[in-house]
Design an enzyme around this catalytic site. Sequence first.
Site, PDB file in Angstrom:
ATOM      1  N   ARG A  48       0.834  -1.208   0.000  1.00 41.41           N
ATOM      2  CA  ARG A  48       0.000   0.000   0.000  1.00 41.41           C
ATOM      3  C   ARG A  48       0.871   1.262   0.000  1.00 41.41           C
ATOM      4  O   ARG A  48       0.548   2.242  -0.663  1.00 41.41           O
ATOM      5  CB  ARG A  48      -0.935  -0.027   1.215  1.00 41.41           C
ATOM      6  CG  ARG A  48      -1.897   1.138   1.266  1.00 41.41           C
ATOM      7  CD  ARG A  48      -3.038   0.894   2.275  1.00 41.41           C
ATOM      8  NE  ARG A  48      -3.746   2.123   2.552  1.00 41.41           N
ATOM      9  CZ  ARG A  48      -3.651   2.824   3.699  1.00 41.41           C
ATOM     10  NH1 ARG A  48      -2.882   2.390   4.688  1.00 41.41           N
ATOM     11  NH2 ARG A  48      -4.316   3.935   3.851  1.00 41.41           N
ATOM     12  N   HIS A  52       0.567   4.071  -2.779  1.00 46.14           N
ATOM     13  CA  HIS A  52       0.215   5.452  -2.438  1.00 46.14           C
ATOM     14  C   HIS A  52       1.336   6.433  -2.764  1.00 46.14           C
ATOM     15  O   HIS A  52       1.083   7.617  -2.970  1.00 46.14           O
ATOM     16  CB  HIS A  52      -0.194   5.561  -0.967  1.00 46.14           C
ATOM     17  CG  HIS A  52      -1.618   5.182  -0.733  1.00 46.14           C
ATOM     18  ND1 HIS A  52      -2.346   5.618   0.341  1.00 46.14           N
ATOM     19  CD2 HIS A  52      -2.462   4.412  -1.464  1.00 46.14           C
ATOM     20  CE1 HIS A  52      -3.585   5.130   0.275  1.00 46.14           C
ATOM     21  NE2 HIS A  52      -3.669   4.371  -0.809  1.00 46.14           N
ATOM     22  N   TRP A 195     -10.213  -8.837   2.904  1.00 43.14           N
ATOM     23  CA  TRP A 195     -11.012  -9.164   1.719  1.00 43.14           C
ATOM     24  C   TRP A 195     -11.096 -10.670   1.469  1.00 43.14           C
ATOM     25  O   TRP A 195     -12.000 -11.144   0.804  1.00 43.14           O
ATOM     26  CB  TRP A 195     -10.418  -8.496   0.485  1.00 43.14           C
ATOM     27  CG  TRP A 195     -10.552  -7.004   0.439  1.00 43.14           C
ATOM     28  CD1 TRP A 195     -11.572  -6.308  -0.150  1.00 43.14           C
ATOM     29  CD2 TRP A 195      -9.645  -6.016   0.948  1.00 43.14           C
ATOM     30  NE1 TRP A 195     -11.343  -4.950  -0.020  1.00 43.14           N
ATOM     31  CE2 TRP A 195     -10.175  -4.738   0.647  1.00 43.14           C
ATOM     32  CE3 TRP A 195      -8.429  -6.077   1.638  1.00 43.14           C
ATOM     33  CZ2 TRP A 195      -9.539  -3.542   1.001  1.00 43.14           C
ATOM     34  CZ3 TRP A 195      -7.806  -4.886   1.995  1.00 43.14           C
ATOM     35  CH2 TRP A 195      -8.351  -3.638   1.677  1.00 43.14           C
TER      36      TRP A 195
END
Length: 303
Positions: A48, A52, A195
Amino acid sequence: DESKVKVATLSDIHSFKEYQQVYNDIAKKIEDEDDFDVDGSAGPNLVRLAWHSAGTYDKYDKNPHTNGGSYGGTMRFSKEGGDGANNGLAKGREFLEPLLKKYTWLSHGDLWTLAGVVAIQEMGGPKIKWRPGRKDLSEEYQAPNGKLPDAAQGPDYVRKFFNRLDFTDREMVALIGAHTLGRCHVTSSGYDGPWDFAPTMFDNGFFTQLQKGVGSGEGQWHLRKWDGPEQYEDNNSNSLMMLPADMALVQDPKFKKIVDEFAASQEAFFNEFAPAFQKLLESGIHFPKESKELVFRTLDEQS
Ligand code: ZEM
């Protein structure tokens, strides 16, 4: 102008062996510090962080001071680092800090993008070609806040967002498949949960879960009843989640066809994901023709 600032500098580049050594150090640190997060591994946070650092890129903005991307490592500054979308990533940046002390020649942008590659490969994902040459830029180059995606939105927003980064439908669906990793943290985004059931394995689990769609049958998804932001929860275990922006991929018929393909074939997913992730990490950077794509060996392959 734009073409002269974010240029990968070949003269500062080190040998493949040295980057493989950095790779190995990151991989070993992930292995050693297995209490980084609820699921153990720092890997998902590092993926991540890489995304980002790069996902602020805006191809319509020709001003290098504002057009984002991973080149300048500008998330280390308080405006970009303090963007709400980057909540939780200081932890990943601190995790990597010792590497900057050891390899003083390494830039933040190269370190953060390389760490994303390490994490994906070590968690069983595809080989990602990677190129060095990013340089730290000053705080005048921080991307404006609000350049990272809003999880509460639907298909039109998702398509438009990733068009800004120059991605096709297939590429954007593949990239969001990285949600096979990690989880949402109430303390970071307000959302909650993983998820799929293997959040430290890079596989096509996001798509096999997502494919089941919203409805009332076995394994399908319903809106969670809670006082947090709107998110979906699975009927079987009530322990998995989907963001509205994830659900967008089964609401749009063009996206849904691609979700079905990736759910049926992990190989098809990997083949689309690997070059798309490389492209993401290289957004807005000019690489000279002679710059070589490096492909690293996993720790397993070296033992
Ligand atoms: Zn994410 N992502 N993402 N993403 N993401 C989260 C977590 C992770 C969106 C999003 O709002 C969120 C991509 C695309 C998009 C990862 C990788 C990639 C979280 C939870 C949110 C809310 C953060 C938290 O609470 O800690 C949206 C709206 C996206 C596009 C529409 C792409 C592209 C990614 C990589 C290629 C990963 C690995 C995580 C898990 C992080 C962790 O700490 O476990």
